[in-house]
Design an enzyme around this catalytic site. Structure first.
Site, PDB file in Angstrom:
ATOM      1  N   SER A 148       0.832  -1.199   0.000  1.00 51.83           N
ATOM      2  CA  SER A 148       0.000   0.000   0.000  1.00 51.83           C
ATOM      3  C   SER A 148       0.874   1.260   0.000  1.00 51.83           C
ATOM      4  CB  SER A 148      -0.971  -0.046   1.189  1.00 51.83           C
ATOM      5  OG  SER A 148      -2.003   0.899   1.064  1.00 51.83           O
ATOM      6  N   ASP A 223     -10.088  -5.629  -3.223  1.00 53.72           N
ATOM      7  CA  ASP A 223      -9.490  -4.579  -2.385  1.00 53.72           C
ATOM      8  C   ASP A 223     -10.427  -3.368  -2.408  1.00 53.72           C
ATOM      9  OD1 ASP A 223      -7.920  -2.409  -1.423  1.00 53.72           O
ATOM     10  OD2 ASP A 223      -6.087  -3.407  -2.066  1.00 53.72           O
ATOM     11  N   HIS A 256      -7.282  -6.193   0.798  1.00 49.14           N
ATOM     12  CA  HIS A 256      -6.115  -5.362   1.117  1.00 49.14           C
ATOM     13  C   HIS A 256      -5.381  -5.845   2.373  1.00 49.14           C
ATOM     14  CE1 HIS A 256      -4.091  -1.526   0.202  1.00 49.14           C
ATOM     15  NE2 HIS A 256      -4.009  -1.287   1.498  1.00 49.14           N
TER      16      HIS A 256
END
Length: 278
Positions: A148, A223, A256
């Site tokens: 991320s 995600d 995620h």
């Protein structure tokens, strides 16, 4: 240097260690973690850097991913910095996506962030000088990966130091921070309103340069930050125009979380080791 070992745990034959020290780059006390494989044969050991995402510390990857099994299997050390400067005197923001836990791996130029928020220099210079002293039989070979915001950091640091890092990989990375809400907020605060100055911290701009290391990116289709924050279109377009080696993979049904990371982490370790021991 006031380096202090505060934790050491046996894991898969190697040692998971945590240190504190005063950072000159960040002007505060910092914590980082490092895994050292057993290296029973006393061979040369390469180093992989892991950069974590928003709100994380150095504990998230070490406690949730199970990476130690892979690091021991491949006999590679793994360095895990924190994600921002820390301490009561360090500026912060009410939002979770700015300030502490959200350093974005840049060198801030704007107040009140400019004194402390130099995560790029902290990793590339300060921790880079510490790491070799902690890895017995260090080979000098390094690669970098992250998740991320940390995927953004791994790409930016890896590409800005392309002669140093043999490979780069990322899970669900922020690829075009200058074009998405997280990046617009952070870059405006840390770097100011002149968007021309943002380009050196934007992976989609850096990929336009020549001679980049090989890159692996893995993105889950479920995600909830994709595609708004994690859109790949501009990055892949620019990479293709420069004929860079970028492996971009979408994994059906994955989100995620660290469940996603743990599932595909072995692929990333194998990718890195192909270049670290080639």
């Amino acid at each position: 240097m006031s380096l202090k070992l505060i934790e050491k745990r046996r894991s898969f034959g190697g040692e998971q260690c945590k240190y504190t020290h005063y950072s000159e780059a960040l002007k505060c006390e910092m914590t980082f973690s490092i895994y050292l494989p057993s290296n029973k044969e006393e061979k040369k050991i390469p180093l992989i850097w892991w950069l974590s995402g928003l709100t994380c510390t150095d504990d998230n990857f070490s406690q949730k991913s199970g990476f130690q099994r892979l690091a021991e299997k491949h006999q590679v050390a793994v360095m895990i910095p924190d994600t921002s400067p820390r301490g009561e005197h360090v500026p912060d923001d009410e939002g979770w996506d700015l300030g502490k836990g959200a350093g974005f791996y840049v060198n801030a130029t704007q107040e009140p962030w400019a004194k402390n928020y130099h995560m790029y220099t902290y990793i590339v210079e300060e921790l880079a000088a510490i790491a070799p002293t902690l890895v017995p039989h260090f080979s000098g070979e390094e690669s970098i990966m992250g998740h991320s915001m940390g995927g953004h950091g791994a790409l930016v640091i890896g590409m800005k130091n392309k002669a140093r890092f043999k490979a780069i990989s990322a899970f669900s990375p922020i690829l075009s921070p200058s074009r998405i809400p997280w990046g617009l907020k952070a870059f405006s605060a840390y770097l100011g309103e002149d968007q021309a100055s943002w380009k050196e911290w934007d992976a989609s701009e850096l990929i336009k340069e020549v001679g980049m290391p090989p890159i692996l990116i893995t993105q889950g289709t479920e995600d909830h930050f994709y595609p708004e924050q994690l859109d790949e279109t501009y990055f892949l377009k620019n990479a293709q125009e420069k004929n860079h080696v970028v492996h971009y993979e979408k994994k059906e049904g994955y989100d995620h979380s660290y469940f996603f990371i743990a599932t595909f982490l072995e692929d990333h370790f194998s990718f890195h080791m192909k270049y670290l021991k080639s």
